[in-house]
Design an enzyme around this catalytic site. Sequence first.
Site, PDB file in Angstrom:
ATOM      1  N   GLU A 161      -5.064  -0.286 -11.130  1.00  0.00           N
ATOM      2  CA  GLU A 161      -5.157   1.124  -9.928  1.00  0.00           C
ATOM      3  C   GLU A 161      -4.888   2.400 -10.333  1.00  0.00           C
ATOM      4  O   GLU A 161      -4.078   2.746 -10.933  1.00  0.00           O
ATOM      5  CB  GLU A 161      -4.340   0.342  -8.717  1.00  0.00           C
ATOM      6  CG  GLU A 161      -4.706  -0.889  -8.358  1.00  0.00           C
ATOM      7  CD  GLU A 161      -3.737  -1.773  -7.557  1.00  0.00           C
ATOM      8  OE1 GLU A 161      -2.437  -1.195  -7.368  1.00  0.00           O
ATOM      9  OE2 GLU A 161      -4.029  -2.977  -6.868  1.00  0.00           O
ATOM     10  N   LEU A 174      -7.653  -2.422  -4.912  1.00  0.00           N
ATOM     11  CA  LEU A 174      -6.424  -2.997  -4.742  1.00  0.00           C
ATOM     12  C   LEU A 174      -6.335  -4.518  -4.413  1.00  0.00           C
ATOM     13  O   LEU A 174      -6.032  -4.828  -3.169  1.00  0.00           O
ATOM     14  CB  LEU A 174      -5.606  -2.293  -3.352  1.00  0.00           C
ATOM     15  CG  LEU A 174      -5.514  -0.668  -3.480  1.00  0.00           C
ATOM     16  CD1 LEU A 174      -4.589  -0.118  -2.441  1.00  0.00           C
ATOM     17  CD2 LEU A 174      -5.261  -0.157  -4.746  1.00  0.00           C
ATOM     18  N   SER A 175      -6.516  -5.056  -5.333  1.00  0.00           N
ATOM     19  CA  SER A 175      -6.769  -6.486  -5.417  1.00  0.00           C
ATOM     20  C   SER A 175      -6.302  -7.363  -6.530  1.00  0.00           C
ATOM     21  O   SER A 175      -6.949  -7.811  -7.465  1.00  0.00           O
ATOM     22  CB  SER A 175      -8.459  -7.012  -5.241  1.00  0.00           C
ATOM     23  OG  SER A 175      -8.872  -6.243  -4.238  1.00  0.00           O
ATOM     24  N   GLU A 176      -4.938  -7.415  -6.629  1.00  0.00           N
ATOM     25  CA  GLU A 176      -4.298  -7.701  -7.648  1.00  0.00           C
ATOM     26  C   GLU A 176      -4.580  -9.107  -8.179  1.00  0.00           C
ATOM     27  O   GLU A 176      -4.647  -9.525  -9.384  1.00  0.00           O
ATOM     28  CB  GLU A 176      -2.711  -7.597  -7.339  1.00  0.00           C
ATOM     29  CG  GLU A 176      -1.809  -6.298  -7.360  1.00  0.00           C
ATOM     30  CD  GLU A 176      -2.168  -5.500  -5.991  1.00  0.00           C
ATOM     31  OE1 GLU A 176      -2.724  -6.273  -5.134  1.00  0.00           O
ATOM     32  OE2 GLU A 176      -2.152  -4.287  -6.127  1.00  0.00           O
ATOM     33  N   GLN A 185       0.918  -1.160 -10.922  1.00  0.00           N
ATOM     34  CA  GLN A 185       1.922  -0.007 -10.393  1.00  0.00           C
ATOM     35  C   GLN A 185       3.287  -0.057 -10.104  1.00  0.00           C
ATOM     36  O   GLN A 185       3.910   0.780 -10.243  1.00  0.00           O
ATOM     37  CB  GLN A 185       0.979   0.605  -9.095  1.00  0.00           C
ATOM     38  CG  GLN A 185      -0.259   1.360  -9.799  1.00  0.00           C
ATOM     39  CD  GLN A 185      -0.675   2.182  -8.424  1.00  0.00           C
ATOM     40  OE1 GLN A 185      -0.738   1.797  -7.264  1.00  0.00           O
ATOM     41  NE2 GLN A 185      -1.754   3.140  -8.716  1.00  0.00           N
ATOM     42  N   PHE A 208       4.809 -10.386  -8.530  1.00  0.00           N
ATOM     43  CA  PHE A 208       4.960 -11.538  -7.791  1.00  0.00           C
ATOM     44  C   PHE A 208       3.610 -12.043  -7.033  1.00  0.00           C
ATOM     45  O   PHE A 208       3.690 -13.243  -6.787  1.00  0.00           O
ATOM     46  CB  PHE A 208       5.978 -11.410  -6.578  1.00  0.00           C
ATOM     47  CG  PHE A 208       7.505 -11.031  -7.099  1.00  0.00           C
ATOM     48  CD1 PHE A 208       7.974 -11.446  -8.165  1.00  0.00           C
ATOM     49  CD2 PHE A 208       8.033  -9.992  -6.400  1.00  0.00           C
ATOM     50  CE1 PHE A 208       9.279 -10.890  -8.716  1.00  0.00           C
ATOM     51  CE2 PHE A 208       9.429  -9.468  -6.744  1.00  0.00           C
ATOM     52  CZ  PHE A 208       9.935 -10.229  -7.905  1.00  0.00           C
ATOM     53  N   HIS A 226      10.372  -1.849  -4.680  1.00  0.00           N
ATOM     54  CA  HIS A 226       9.861  -1.296  -5.785  1.00  0.00           C
ATOM     55  C   HIS A 226      10.872  -1.256  -6.932  1.00  0.00           C
ATOM     56  O   HIS A 226      10.566  -0.562  -7.687  1.00  0.00           O
ATOM     57  CB  HIS A 226       9.622   0.217  -5.224  1.00  0.00           C
ATOM     58  CG  HIS A 226       8.116   0.140  -4.406  1.00  0.00           C
ATOM     59  ND1 HIS A 226       8.161  -0.586  -3.119  1.00  0.00           N
ATOM     60  CD2 HIS A 226       7.163   0.741  -4.530  1.00  0.00           C
ATOM     61  CE1 HIS A 226       6.994  -0.093  -2.728  1.00  0.00           C
ATOM     62  NE2 HIS A 226       6.083   0.616  -3.438  1.00  0.00           N
TER      63      HIS A 226
END
Lengths: 330, 324
Positions: free
Chosen positions: B29, B56-58, B80, B86, B128
Amino acid sequence: MTDRQFLHLASTESRYRMLRLIRGFEQLALGLVKSGVITGGIHPYIGQEAVAVGVCAALRPQDRITSTHRGHGHVLAKGADPGRLLAELCGRVDGLNQGRGGSMHAADLSLGILGANGIVGAGAPIAVGAAWAARQAGEDRVVVSFFGDGALNQGVLLESLNLAAMWQLPVLFVCENNGYATTLPAATAVAGSGTGRAAAFGIPAVEVDGMDTEAVREATELAVRRAREGGGPAFLECRTYRFEGHHTMERRMKLRYRSAEEIEHWRTRDPLERAGAALTDGRRTAIDTAVDAELAEAERFALASDHPDPAGACDHLYADGLRPRAGAVA
Amino acid sequence: MSKLSYTKALNRALGDALAEDPAVFVLGEDIGAGLAGPTLGLLERFGPGRVVDTPLSEQAFTGMAVGAALAGRRPVIEFQIPALLFLVFEQLVNQAHKFSLMTGGQTGVPLTCLVPGSGSRDGWAGQHSDHPYSLFAHAGVKTVVPATPTDAYGLLLSAVRDPDPVVVFAPAAVLGVRENVTWELAPVPLGSARVHRAGTDVTVVAVGHLVHDALAVAEELAGEISVEVLDPRTLHPFDWAALAASLERTGRLVVIDDSNRSCGIGAEILATAAEEMRLIAPPRRITRPDGAVLPFARDLDRALQPGREQLRHTVRSVVKNPWR
Ligand SMILES: Cc1ncc(C[n+]2csc(CCOP(=O)(O)OP(=O)(O)O)c2C)c(N)n1
């Protein structure tokens, strides 16, 4: 590899042969589960054969597929050797994966089979990646991702539809809607429709009779041709049915979620009977006899293959040969 | 001689990896713009076919990287935020890592994950600030935590060249570290530890940014206690031989590790040392608490992280009062 190898699905007769091979293979495997030769059980594909055969008939050898927990039909139709697949189910060294994968992970990379997969929906992004790599390499390969109606509710599948559509990748999403995800009716689980979901991403989506090999093949051919010409992904929803339980454990658990009438109704639409009816009795019998002989040989091959040496239980854990430390048994 | 920052070292490694092997590509990203630093300038140099900005499609792009690897490419994914790992445990652990064994060695999955900004970033709070390297070591995924710019360069390059999946954690606390580079940058083999400072009384095994804290504490204690600082660099596979050799010299062990205590890499290091190595005092570890979630307020965040104060105290107690 040449397209000639895929002559095994090039005629209606050869497609009947493959339907019959898959059906016979599954029956053979069911017997081996019952007798305990195959441990862990299997997810039988009986009833859904038209999807695997119809789709793979539209592919070339260099095309790739990702498969599911119910993957034997896809793996055979893509050209895997029945003896080696059966040996894999039996956990033998001559299995496709040397007995390390079993039913749910059967793979033959040399045939473009990127693996059956034990996680619902997991094959979809893998197919997208293989398609992306092929496109980048300037190859005209397409990739088929097989999945069930249950996978329609996996977020990763929807993410994958988006990526494939945004990047106009040569991926064919094939939903085998057999009406149930284990015991859960698709009608109570999927809001809207599978095709509607694909259409929302701008992906052409059609519903096909998944009991009709030729209808599946024709729809796939159109989609594959478009994808090869750079037209991007497509979505096929094949309406089909499994005649057996979700898994071989099901019988023992005495699960009741489908009526006998419903199963009987779908049995009248058996794809094998439909394809067989197009042949003369003589041809059909000749093919059946040949397939039975092939399966007998597959069984002989699988059962003659050695069990793997426990000392090698961690072989191939890493591609670089790294050996893990011992666990409980030092 | 030039000054090399850690982030620039990652950037150089990616540039060199892309240049040496056309199969390598980077995805993630905002990587085209180089938002996090390591991919800065790569899009201009290598083009959008090699540096791929993803939605944004991990889960999809991590699975996509697995598929591309199966088709012969060598993907490097930049994440990021460490917690995004996870989301993609399925794609990394259940798919990428397991493919080699499950296919009976038909294929490996040469995929690298780069996590710049792992661990606490002061003020980024619960979702984060994770430092999930122990989870990957536990799962058997090759796991790397470089502490210095030259190691960051060398380990990332080796990770990209490796035939298996590798996760490279670049701790937030070292991204700004700069190092004088007097020699050619070179690959660092995975699974090789580095003794940053030799000592005779106690071995401090420090992971990632904590290497710098361990070195500072060793320096402070220099007149009093001789501390050896060992940086494993790779948590899986771990360089057990280097640890054994160090404990032959010192016989005492303190581990400082910025992951959670229970089932953390610190626990594994202590257990292995206790089972197999020469110890003359009970080993100790300094970690985050069991199951920690980092709170927002700075003082609370700091209170849960292993630090110099605890290390100083623990080293002293292991050397002077080993049984207390
Ligand atoms: C992500 C995930 N959730 C749950 C399971 C357990 N499970 C295995 S198969 C299955 C049903 C899948 O249904 P569907 O996708 O419709 O395929 P079908 O079994 O009908 O072929 C479930 C729930 C799983 N393997 N993966």
